[in-house]
Write an enzyme that holds these catalytic residues in place. Structure first.
Site, PDB file in Angstrom:
ATOM      1  N   ASP A 111      38.232  33.494  38.490  1.00  0.00           N
ATOM      2  CA  ASP A 111      37.874  34.123  39.709  1.00  0.00           C
ATOM      3  C   ASP A 111      36.593  33.657  40.303  1.00  0.00           C
ATOM      4  O   ASP A 111      35.690  33.416  39.624  1.00  0.00           O
ATOM      5  CB  ASP A 111      37.716  35.603  39.618  1.00  0.00           C
ATOM      6  N   ASP A 217      37.695  34.676  45.776  1.00  0.00           N
ATOM      7  CA  ASP A 217      37.531  36.011  46.263  1.00  0.00           C
ATOM      8  C   ASP A 217      37.199  35.769  47.896  1.00  0.00           C
ATOM      9  O   ASP A 217      36.413  35.134  48.462  1.00  0.00           O
ATOM     10  CB  ASP A 217      36.493  36.665  45.916  1.00  0.00           C
ATOM     11  N   GLU A 274      41.922  34.417  48.615  1.00  0.00           N
ATOM     12  CA  GLU A 274      42.224  35.748  49.212  1.00  0.00           C
ATOM     13  C   GLU A 274      41.846  35.649  50.538  1.00  0.00           C
ATOM     14  O   GLU A 274      40.586  35.293  50.758  1.00  0.00           O
ATOM     15  CB  GLU A 274      41.399  36.677  48.285  1.00  0.00           C
ATOM     16  N   HIS A 350      44.243  44.371  41.345  1.00  0.00           N
ATOM     17  CA  HIS A 350      43.499  45.281  41.221  1.00  0.00           C
ATOM     18  C   HIS A 350      42.801  46.042  42.382  1.00  0.00           C
ATOM     19  O   HIS A 350      42.162  46.921  42.169  1.00  0.00           O
ATOM     20  CB  HIS A 350      42.227  44.646  40.608  1.00  0.00           C
ATOM     21  N   ASP A 351      43.183  45.703  43.444  1.00  0.00           N
ATOM     22  CA  ASP A 351      42.624  46.368  44.688  1.00  0.00           C
ATOM     23  C   ASP A 351      43.782  47.178  45.328  1.00  0.00           C
ATOM     24  O   ASP A 351      43.704  47.675  46.412  1.00  0.00           O
ATOM     25  CB  ASP A 351      42.291  45.349  45.839  1.00  0.00           C
TER      26      ASP A 351
HETATM   27  C1  GLC Z   1      37.795  41.050  46.915  1.00  0.00           C
HETATM   28  C2  GLC Z   1      38.238  41.510  45.602  1.00  0.00           C
HETATM   29  C3  GLC Z   1      37.872  43.039  45.439  1.00  0.00           C
HETATM   30  C4  GLC Z   1      36.273  43.081  45.554  1.00  0.00           C
HETATM   31  C5  GLC Z   1      35.826  42.386  47.026  1.00  0.00           C
HETATM   32  C6  GLC Z   1      34.300  41.957  47.036  1.00  0.00           C
HETATM   33  O1  GLC Z   1      38.759  41.682  47.833  1.00  0.00           O
HETATM   34  O2  GLC Z   1      39.534  41.668  45.230  1.00  0.00           O
HETATM   35  O3  GLC Z   1      38.010  43.643  44.254  1.00  0.00           O
HETATM   36  O4  GLC Z   1      35.837  44.520  45.799  1.00  0.00           O
HETATM   37  O5  GLC Z   1      36.625  41.190  47.235  1.00  0.00           O
HETATM   38  O6  GLC Z   1      34.251  40.955  46.341  1.00  0.00           O
END
Ligand code: GLC
Ligand code: CA
Length: 593
Positions: A111, A217, A274, A350-351
């Site tokens: 990540d 991310d 993402e 995980h979100d």
């Molecule tokens: C992304 C991650 C999340 C995190 C955010 C800030 O959305 O998936 O878990 O809190 O970024 O890094």
């Protein structure tokens, strides 16, 4: 938005790549497997489960952030990109994990969290120490705005993704810094070439250790409009507004992505980005088109934001229909296929809450069927399927009875604390918020993996208190039982992934077409490559229904390839005639004539 709904072209010059053919298993280390009885998952724990992951038939393991971190946002706040958090292990453990994956024919995805760091990172400590620091410009600092009453205000009205203003005032130097996420997650200033160089060094460090790529991310936030304008007011109930217009897919994004892309290409690795708030499809395409050398695929958010309330407020109730969900898939499928991009397919991570509780409303007795249906529908789309730990056994959301003390996620807790301070914090408002947490809080995805029916679900020692409670469903839903049972959801996932590989041309490279668009109970689509065509069919309800296959011109079946209720040898001939009967949550895959 127009190009998203463009008609599907027949397959032309198809671009093939190993990462398109791959599927991914996501690990969130704190809750995967504890090897040393401290109640926290760790890297040796992951290594001990690599055979279980391989047997599912996935090709890539994605390891969520495991770097040194104060864990304000569970590792998405990194204090040192070159070391591993003590509770998870060491760099040597990660090297062992990489080798363990490679020995089993799998790859390891790390990540990369570089929109922001932790406020405990040395860079930020130096940056905040003085305006004259050589690191000052590594983050986004702005002087206060003074309002008509002479009061100090943040530089603009942007809202943080974790509630409240996106700016934090720092007394010693009298300026605000930007944090799109928590106060403890200051945003890096990518305009500064030294920041870009530092990120490139991190990328090379892990690739040199054998990592096979990165999940990036919130990567489309790294380039911001340097004027930092106020965001348009959408929600009149709060001073803080979504500023995504000025930081999502910003002016220099492609330049920055190519900087990383060039390195990834050298190592024949890959990346998945993402990308929240993607609206401008031309911009998306520039980031993912295979000849662009930026990122290979993206996570879009349309289908996971489907149940959010007004103004993107996820902790307000929202309702949705199956036709809406289908239309999101249809648009992304066609868009990527027609334009040389690629989808990352996911229900969970995980979100997000657990898919089995979000997308279907299955009674206890049908949960496994519902999970199988969701697996079939997701993984046979065009794209690379991502499975999140526990999804393969159908883990559910936290129990509604759980009190607030069980919730650990900063996003949820910030929301709760703001609510308690607000004027509308009475018992009704509290009850409403807690119902939404049980539906949508990230905590739902973060309970420990249920390995067995033993105390603590086998996640940690029987007398240990795990960092987060195990979902009490573990006595009924656990990996040990499912590995033993050939009809389990775990084994069904393996058969879906196997089928996808066996008919690679159809399911990876074939054209997608939505069938029976207006049906609110059935999701059906075809995948076609050259002369071969398959139909993926799913009953989204908990009752038996009859589907008019003839009316959709898909009733000439050559062979049943997969069915969620029975083995394919039992089910041949079941789908014939004009009207087909579909059992509750039944999904099937058939080859058409
Ligand atoms: C992304 C991650 C999340 C995190 C955010 C800030 O959305 O998936 O878990 O809190 O970024 O890094
Ligand atoms: Ca541990």
């Amino acid at each position: 938005m127009s190009s998203l709904s463009a008609p599907v072209k027949p397959p032309g010059d198809i671009h093939r790549a190993w990462w398109k053919e791959s599927s991914v298993y996501q690990i969130w280390p704190a809750s995967f497997k504890d090897s040393n009885d401290d109640g926290i998952g760790d890297i040796p724990g992951i290594i001990s489960k690599l055979d279980y992951i391989r047997d599912l038939g996935v090709d890539i393991v994605w390891l969520c952030p495991s770097y040194k971190s104060p864990q304000v946002d569970m590792g998405y706040d990194i204090a040192d990109y070159y070391s591993i958090a003590d509770e998870y292990g060491t760099v040597a453990d990660v090297e062992k994990l990489i080798k363990g994956c490679h020995d089993r024919g799998m790859k390891l995805l790390m990540d990369l969290v570089v929109n922001h760091t932790s406020d405990q990172h040395e860079w930020f400590k130096k940056s905040r120490s003085s305006k004259a620091s050589e690191f000052r410009d590594w983050y986004v600092w702005k002087p206060p705005r003074i309002d008509e009453n002479g009061n100090r205000q943040p530089p603009n009205n942007w809202v943080s993704h974790f509630q409240g203003s996106a700016w934090e005032y720092d007394e010693p130097t009298g300026e605000y810094y930007l944090h799109l996420y928590a106060v403890e997650q200051p945003d890096l200033n990518w305009e500064n070439p030294a920041v870009r160089k530092a990120v490139h060094d991190i990328v090379r460090f892990w690739l040199d250790k054998g990592a096979n790529g990165f999940r990036m991310d919130v990567i489309n936030f790294i380039s911001k409009d340097q004027a930092f304008p106020d965001a348009p007011v959408q929600d009149k109930d709060t001073p803080w507004q979504w500023g995504d217009k000025y930081y999502a897919n910003g002016p220099r994004l492609h330049e920055y992505l190519q900087g990383i892309g060039n390195i990834l290409k050298e190592y024949d690795t890959f990346s998945v980005g993402e990308m929240p708030f993607v609206k401008d499809t031309a911009e998306v395409l520039k980031a993912v088109r295979h000849d662009r050398n930026e990122i290979n695929m993206i996570f879009n958010f349309e289908h996971v934001d489907i149940d959010h309330g007004p103004h993107g407020n996820k902790f307000k109730p929202g309702s949705w229909k199956l036709t809406e969900l289908k239309s999101f898939f249809e648009r992304w499928q066609a868009f990527m296929y027609n334009n040389g991009g690629w989808n990352a397919l996911y229900w969970e991570n995980h979100d997000q809450p657990r898919s089995i509780d979000r997308y279907v409303n299955a009674p206890q007795a049908l949960r496994s069927e519902a999970g199988k249906m969701l697996a079939t529908v997701l993984a046979l789309h065009a794209g690379s399927p991502f499975i999140y730990q526990g999804q393969e056994i159908g883990m559910g959301n936290v129990p509604i009875e759980w009190g607030m003390e069980e919730y650990k996620d900063i996003d949820c807790l910030n929301h709760w604390n703001l609510l308690l301070k607000s004027s509308d914090s009475g018992p009704e408002a509290q009850k409403a918020a807690r119902q939404e947490y049980q539906k949508k809080s990230r905590d739902n995805a973060r309970t420990p993996v249920q390995w067995s029916a033993e105390p603590n679900g086998g996640f940690t020692g029987p007398s240990i208190k795990p960092w987060m409670s195990v979902n009490p469903e573990y006595t009924k839903v656990n990996a040990a039982d499912q590995v033993k049972d050939p009809n389990s959801l775990y084994h069904y996932w393996a058969s879906v992934l196997k089928l996808r590989k066996a008919y690679l041309d159809i399911f990876v490279y074939g054209n997608y077409e939505l069938v029976d668009r207006n049906n609110q109970h059935v999701y059906a689509y075809t995948r076609a490559y050259s002369d071969s065509k398959a139909l993926v069919l799913a009953n989204w309800t908990d009752y038996e229904l009859s589907w008019d296959a003839a009316a959709q011109k898909v009733n000439k079946v050559k062979e049943v390839l997969l069915d969620t209720y029975e083995s394919t040898s039992m089910v041949q001939g079941r789908f014939s005639g004009a009207q087909w009967t579909l059992r509750p949550f039944e999904a099937a895959v058939v080859l058409l004539e």
